[in-house]
Design a protein around this motif. Structure first.
Motif, PDB file in Angstrom:
ATOM      1  N   GLN A 147      -4.055   6.258  -1.485  1.00  0.00           N
ATOM      2  CA  GLN A 147      -4.114   5.127  -2.397  1.00  0.00           C
ATOM      3  C   GLN A 147      -5.573   4.373  -1.201  1.00  0.00           C
ATOM      4  O   GLN A 147      -5.684   5.013  -0.145  1.00  0.00           O
ATOM      5  CB  GLN A 147      -3.125   3.844  -1.372  1.00  0.00           C
ATOM      6  CG  GLN A 147      -4.010   1.870  -2.872  1.00  0.00           C
ATOM      7  CD  GLN A 147      -3.100   1.272  -2.512  1.00  0.00           C
ATOM      8  OE1 GLN A 147      -2.309   0.727  -1.916  1.00  0.00           O
ATOM      9  NE2 GLN A 147      -3.436  -0.071  -2.828  1.00  0.00           N
ATOM     10  N   GLU A 148      -6.588   4.360  -1.975  1.00  0.00           N
ATOM     11  CA  GLU A 148      -7.482   4.099  -1.180  1.00  0.00           C
ATOM     12  C   GLU A 148      -7.657   2.020  -0.649  1.00  0.00           C
ATOM     13  O   GLU A 148      -8.175   1.688  -1.898  1.00  0.00           O
ATOM     14  CB  GLU A 148      -9.228   4.349  -2.224  1.00  0.00           C
ATOM     15  CG  GLU A 148      -9.668   5.512  -2.039  1.00  0.00           C
ATOM     16  CD  GLU A 148     -10.302   6.397  -3.151  1.00  0.00           C
ATOM     17  OE1 GLU A 148     -10.957   7.280  -3.299  1.00  0.00           O
ATOM     18  OE2 GLU A 148     -11.396   5.225  -3.369  1.00  0.00           O
ATOM     19  N   VAL A 149      -8.516   2.180   0.083  1.00  0.00           N
ATOM     20  CA  VAL A 149      -8.150   0.318   0.695  1.00  0.00           C
ATOM     21  C   VAL A 149      -9.165   0.060   1.275  1.00  0.00           C
ATOM     22  O   VAL A 149     -10.221   0.841   1.924  1.00  0.00           O
ATOM     23  CB  VAL A 149      -7.031   0.247   1.642  1.00  0.00           C
ATOM     24  CG1 VAL A 149      -6.722  -0.814   2.094  1.00  0.00           C
ATOM     25  CG2 VAL A 149      -5.581   0.620   1.248  1.00  0.00           C
TER      26      VAL A 149
ATOM     27  N   GLU B  32       1.921  -3.595   4.467  1.00  0.00           N
ATOM     28  CA  GLU B  32       0.318  -4.319   4.839  1.00  0.00           C
ATOM     29  C   GLU B  32      -0.339  -3.969   5.738  1.00  0.00           C
ATOM     30  O   GLU B  32       0.137  -4.075   7.500  1.00  0.00           O
ATOM     31  CB  GLU B  32       0.612  -5.768   4.052  1.00  0.00           C
ATOM     32  CG  GLU B  32       1.347  -6.170   2.863  1.00  0.00           C
ATOM     33  CD  GLU B  32       0.442  -5.829   1.695  1.00  0.00           C
ATOM     34  OE1 GLU B  32      -0.871  -5.987   2.177  1.00  0.00           O
ATOM     35  OE2 GLU B  32       0.873  -6.602   0.806  1.00  0.00           O
TER      36      GLU B  32
ATOM     37  N   ASP C 195      -4.355  -3.775   7.485  1.00  0.00           N
ATOM     38  CA  ASP C 195      -6.203  -4.467   7.616  1.00  0.00           C
ATOM     39  C   ASP C 195      -6.759  -3.676   8.351  1.00  0.00           C
ATOM     40  O   ASP C 195      -6.907  -3.343   9.729  1.00  0.00           O
ATOM     41  CB  ASP C 195      -6.170  -6.077   7.519  1.00  0.00           C
ATOM     42  CG  ASP C 195      -7.964  -6.182   7.455  1.00  0.00           C
ATOM     43  OD1 ASP C 195      -8.829  -5.750   5.915  1.00  0.00           O
ATOM     44  OD2 ASP C 195      -8.183  -7.122   7.741  1.00  0.00           O
TER      45      ASP C 195
ATOM     46  N   LYS D 133     -12.196  -7.817  -0.111  1.00  0.00           N
ATOM     47  CA  LYS D 133     -11.397  -7.617  -1.745  1.00  0.00           C
ATOM     48  C   LYS D 133     -10.281  -9.527  -1.874  1.00  0.00           C
ATOM     49  O   LYS D 133     -10.586  -9.731  -2.568  1.00  0.00           O
ATOM     50  CB  LYS D 133     -10.195  -7.222  -0.661  1.00  0.00           C
ATOM     51  CG  LYS D 133      -9.342  -6.805  -2.062  1.00  0.00           C
ATOM     52  CD  LYS D 133      -7.727  -6.161  -2.172  1.00  0.00           C
ATOM     53  CE  LYS D 133      -6.662  -6.348  -0.811  1.00  0.00           C
ATOM     54  NZ  LYS D 133      -5.863  -7.299  -0.585  1.00  0.00           N
TER      55      LYS D 133
ATOM     56  N   TYR E 130       0.518  -0.842   0.008  1.00  0.00           N
ATOM     57  CA  TYR E 130       0.219  -0.003   0.181  1.00  0.00           C
ATOM     58  C   TYR E 130       0.734   1.330   0.044  1.00  0.00           C
ATOM     59  O   TYR E 130       2.177   0.405   0.508  1.00  0.00           O
ATOM     60  CB  TYR E 130      -1.116   0.332   1.407  1.00  0.00           C
ATOM     61  CG  TYR E 130      -2.228  -1.461   1.030  1.00  0.00           C
ATOM     62  CD1 TYR E 130      -2.903  -1.185   0.165  1.00  0.00           C
ATOM     63  CD2 TYR E 130      -2.128  -2.048   2.155  1.00  0.00           C
ATOM     64  CE1 TYR E 130      -3.937  -2.570   0.273  1.00  0.00           C
ATOM     65  CE2 TYR E 130      -2.501  -2.989   2.094  1.00  0.00           C
ATOM     66  CZ  TYR E 130      -3.879  -2.916   1.056  1.00  0.00           C
ATOM     67  OH  TYR E 130      -4.829  -4.862   1.263  1.00  0.00           O
TER      68      TYR E 130
ATOM     69  N   LYS F 277      -9.624  -6.506   3.916  1.00  0.00           N
ATOM     70  CA  LYS F 277      -8.480  -8.049   3.103  1.00  0.00           C
ATOM     71  C   LYS F 277     -10.030  -8.941   3.034  1.00  0.00           C
ATOM     72  O   LYS F 277      -9.947  -9.367   2.256  1.00  0.00           O
ATOM     73  CB  LYS F 277      -7.674  -8.033   3.957  1.00  0.00           C
ATOM     74  CG  LYS F 277      -6.587  -9.069   3.974  1.00  0.00           C
ATOM     75  CD  LYS F 277      -5.840  -9.801   4.699  1.00  0.00           C
ATOM     76  CE  LYS F 277      -5.019 -10.641   3.844  1.00  0.00           C
ATOM     77  NZ  LYS F 277      -5.957 -12.181   3.531  1.00  0.00           N
TER      78      LYS F 277
END
Length: 248
Positions: free
Chosen positions: A6-8, A186, A188, A14, A2, A11
């Protein structure tokens, strides 16, 4: 991996719920009742309501809640019960019954890739941004405003101002801002160790700027932070600041 700006998305959404369709069956998998059940990004199910009575679903901090069309909660899926190594198998526990009583969902195929809609966040300045989305949005999305190296012996202050055009269009999910520990670049949104600020807890009202300030400390050495919302409408953030304020 990431990066800032950024748009997240969570988890679980996704990697699992948006990718597969599922079969429902007994916990010993001695048979199957219904197949090709899909989790949709508008919070509904496909191929489920006439068969197993599931109409809609909602992500919570540690679970997925499922509902009948009347709004009555039916079953829950605890995140701890999801086994991605076994065909993304997950337990369907019954609401208000022992956890030993459950049915199963397991992946039976791939869903078509579900679009997540247009970019919802846009920077309007170095420490300000805007969220705008007109369609129904029930999956929380986080804008990575910054990633920070953290000293666990130091106290930090997070502060920002926020204004909602209509607070009621965000009532189904009250997430406002997320601070999440990072591992190997990473993270979440729904990590149990994430710090999630709440719209309701902060007593925010429509069309008025609200200043929010929090003193925080962390056990992790790196974090990602940024606004995190699920809803339709317009939200403005400004003066986002994260700074050291002294030793613990």
């Amino acid at each position: 991996m990431y990066s800032v700006g950024q748009e997240v998305y969570p988890k679980l959404w996704k990697d699992v719920l948006s990718r597969y369709t599922f079969t429902a069956g007994p916990k010993d998998k001695s048979g199957s009742w219904f197949t090709n059940i899909g989790f949709l990004d508008n919070g509904l199910f496909s191929n489920a309501e006439k068969s197993v009575g599931l109409h809609s679903w909602k992500l919570k901090k540690d679970r997925v809640e499922t509902f009948k069309k009347t709004g009555e909660i039916v079953q829950i899926i605890l995140f701890d019960s999801i086994d991605e190594s076994q065909n993304c198998q997950m337990k369907l526990n019954f609401h208000n019954k022992p956890l030993s009583q459950f049915n199963l969902l397991w992946a039976d195929g791939q869903q078509e890739v579900q679009p997540v809609g247009n970019q919802k966040f846009a920077m309007t300045g170095p420490n300000s941004l805007i969220y705008e989305y007109k369609n129904k949005a029930l999956i929380p999305v986080m804008f990575v405003h910054s990633c920070k190296q953290i000293n666990p012996t130091i106290k930090y202050r997070l502060s920002f101002d926020v204004r909602f055009e209509d607070i009621f269009s965000f009532c189904e999910n009250d997430m406002l801002f997320c601070i999440s520990p990072m591992k190997n670049n990473e993270f979440d949104i729904l990590d149990k160790d994430s710090e999630n600020l709440s719209i309701y807890f902060e007593n925010i009202t429509s069309k008025k700027w609200k200043h929010i300030e929090k003193t925080l400390s962390f056990s992790s050495t790196e974090i990602a932070l940024g606004p995190c919302l699920a809803g339709s409408g317009k939200v403005e953030f400004k003066n986002i600041l994260f700074e050291e304020i002294g030793e613990l």
